[in-house]
Design a protein around this motif. Structure first.
Motif, PDB file in Angstrom:
ATOM      1  N   ARG A   1       0.894  -1.275   0.046  1.00  0.00           N
ATOM      2  CA  ARG A   1       0.017   0.100  -0.054  1.00  0.00           C
ATOM      3  C   ARG A   1       0.988   1.284  -0.043  1.00  0.00           C
ATOM      4  NH1 ARG A   1      -4.659  -1.299   4.624  1.00  0.00           N
ATOM      5  NH2 ARG A   1      -5.462  -3.107   3.387  1.00  0.00           N
TER       6      ARG A   1
ATOM      7  N   SER B   1       2.215   4.468   1.023  1.00  0.00           N
ATOM      8  CA  SER B   1       2.569   5.273   2.365  1.00  0.00           C
ATOM      9  C   SER B   1       1.713   6.578   2.252  1.00  0.00           C
ATOM     10  CB  SER B   1       4.035   5.881   2.543  1.00  0.00           C
ATOM     11  OG  SER B   1       4.676   4.481   2.672  1.00  0.00           O
ATOM     12  N   PRO B   2       0.938   6.972   3.233  1.00  0.00           N
ATOM     13  CA  PRO B   2       0.224   8.204   3.374  1.00  0.00           C
ATOM     14  C   PRO B   2       1.203   9.417   3.460  1.00  0.00           C
ATOM     15  CG  PRO B   2       0.380   7.205   5.458  1.00  0.00           C
ATOM     16  CD  PRO B   2       0.914   6.279   4.474  1.00  0.00           C
ATOM     17  N   PRO B   3       0.943  10.476   2.703  1.00  0.00           N
ATOM     18  CA  PRO B   3       1.652  11.725   2.783  1.00  0.00           C
ATOM     19  C   PRO B   3       1.971  12.191   4.078  1.00  0.00           C
ATOM     20  CG  PRO B   3      -0.777  12.385   2.143  1.00  0.00           C
ATOM     21  CD  PRO B   3      -0.700  10.692   2.199  1.00  0.00           C
TER      22      PRO B   3
ATOM     23  N   ARG C   1       2.389  14.382   7.259  1.00  0.00           N
ATOM     24  CA  ARG C   1       1.678  15.298   8.104  1.00  0.00           C
ATOM     25  C   ARG C   1       2.589  16.403   8.587  1.00  0.00           C
ATOM     26  NH1 ARG C   1      -3.040  14.754  10.295  1.00  0.00           N
ATOM     27  NH2 ARG C   1      -2.366  15.505  12.463  1.00  0.00           N
TER      28      ARG C   1
ATOM     29  N   GLU D   1      -1.108  19.883  -0.575  1.00  0.00           N
ATOM     30  CA  GLU D   1      -2.161  19.071   0.224  1.00  0.00           C
ATOM     31  C   GLU D   1      -3.122  18.679  -1.013  1.00  0.00           C
ATOM     32  OE1 GLU D   1      -4.118  18.741   4.419  1.00  0.00           O
ATOM     33  OE2 GLU D   1      -4.441  20.627   3.296  1.00  0.00           O
TER      34      GLU D   1
ATOM     35  N   GLY E   1      -1.962  15.920  -3.301  1.00  0.00           N
ATOM     36  CA  GLY E   1      -1.817  14.477  -2.538  1.00  0.00           C
ATOM     37  C   GLY E   1      -0.510  14.192  -1.971  1.00  0.00           C
TER      38      GLY E   1
ATOM     39  N   GLN F   1       0.087  16.247   4.014  1.00  0.00           N
ATOM     40  CA  GLN F   1      -1.200  16.705   4.872  1.00  0.00           C
ATOM     41  C   GLN F   1      -1.011  17.822   5.992  1.00  0.00           C
ATOM     42  OE1 GLN F   1      -3.431  13.167   6.564  1.00  0.00           O
ATOM     43  NE2 GLN F   1      -1.622  12.002   5.880  1.00  0.00           N
TER      44      GLN F   1
ATOM     45  N   ASP G   1       4.605  14.400  11.158  1.00  0.00           N
ATOM     46  CA  ASP G   1       6.006  13.930  10.775  1.00  0.00           C
ATOM     47  C   ASP G   1       7.016  14.892  10.536  1.00  0.00           C
ATOM     48  OD1 ASP G   1       4.832  11.053  10.178  1.00  0.00           O
ATOM     49  OD2 ASP G   1       3.530  12.312   8.741  1.00  0.00           O
TER      50      ASP G   1
END
Length: 259
Positions: free
Chosen positions: A5, A7-9, A11, A32, A35, A38, A75
């Motif tokens: 999956r 990785s989320p962007p 934060r 943001e 994408g 965040q 992050d």
């Protein structure tokens, strides 16, 4: 086949929303939307500033004052506050997150070194905001320069704002550090000769690099027009980059072309 999956962007928490902070805020909001990040929220100095920013940006999380609770779950932290606050804010954030900080990182070399050691101790990334160094136009210009068989005979860097935009009490050397790291990108070695002088509004630097290149830097507030230019000259040609419009012009034997 198992697919990993994405990785989320990251934060990101922005600290500061003044003159420079507003630019950072717009950039993080754009990232943001793409994408790529965040925006966890914005921290400002006073409740009045927080209320005004929240009113201007409905839906944006805004707080007054930086606390460990604000740092939980982010992050990275982007610090865009007045320079005198940078070192303390960086030291507060590094145990919790990576840090991007507007220049200057600290007021002296020893303090900056202590911050980098703190980053290493916590396994964090710490970076000063060298926005022009990664400017696409600068990247292209440096590529052209490195492809040349000889170093340029002269380099001229102008980073000037109109005189009527001068900020009382600001040192032009400290305000326009960009000129020095742009020159360092051309030749990272210490210069052979250096002389510098300043007025209340402007700073001038003359250098001879180890390659023999003669460089001059002009920084500060002067005249009526904003200037962001780099000029590299060889005996038979010249390259000129305008960092505002992103144009690079090459002149050779009377011919001019845009790259």
């Amino acid at each position: 086949m198992n697919r990993r999956r994405p990785s989320p962007p990251p934060r990101v928490l922005l600290v500061g929303a003044g003159r420079f902070g507003q630019e950072h805020l717009r950039t993080w909001q754009q990232l943001e939307k793409q994408g790529l990040a965040q925006l966890a929220g914005v921290v400002v100095r006073s409740q009045a500033s927080a209320n005004a920013l929240a009113k201007a940006h409905p839906g944006l999380a805004v707080w007054s004052g930086l606390t460990t609770e604000r740092l939980a779950g982010v992050d990275a932290v982007d610090i865009a506050t007045p320079g005198t606050t940078h070192a303390d804010l960086v030291a507060t954030c590094l145990p919790h997150a990576d840090v991007l900080c507007e220049k200057p990182l600290a007021s002296d070399e020893a303090s900056a070194g202590a911050l980098f050691r703190l980053a290493q101790r916590h396994g964090r990334r710490l970076q000063a905001g060298h926005n022009y160094l990664y400017h696409p136009t600068v990247t292209a210009l440096l590529g052209e320069a490195r492809a040349a068989t000889t170093p340029p005979a002269t380099v001229r860097i102008r980073l000037l704002n109109p005189a009527d935009q001068a900020i009382p009490g600001r040192c032009p050397f400290e305000e326009w550090l960009h000129a020095f790291y742009l020159l360092q990108a051309l030749d990272p070695r210490p210069p052979r000769v250096l002389s510098a002088w300043r007025t209340p509004l402007t700073a001038e630097v003359s250098l001879v690099l180890p390659s023999g290149t003669k460089a001059s830097l002009s920084m500060g507030w002067q005249g009526h027009a904003r200037q962001r230019s780099l000029e590299l000259q060889w005996p038979d040609r010249q390259l000129r980059a305008d960092l505002d419009d992103g144009q690079i012009v090459r002149q050779r034997r009377g011919a001019t072309e845009r790259l």
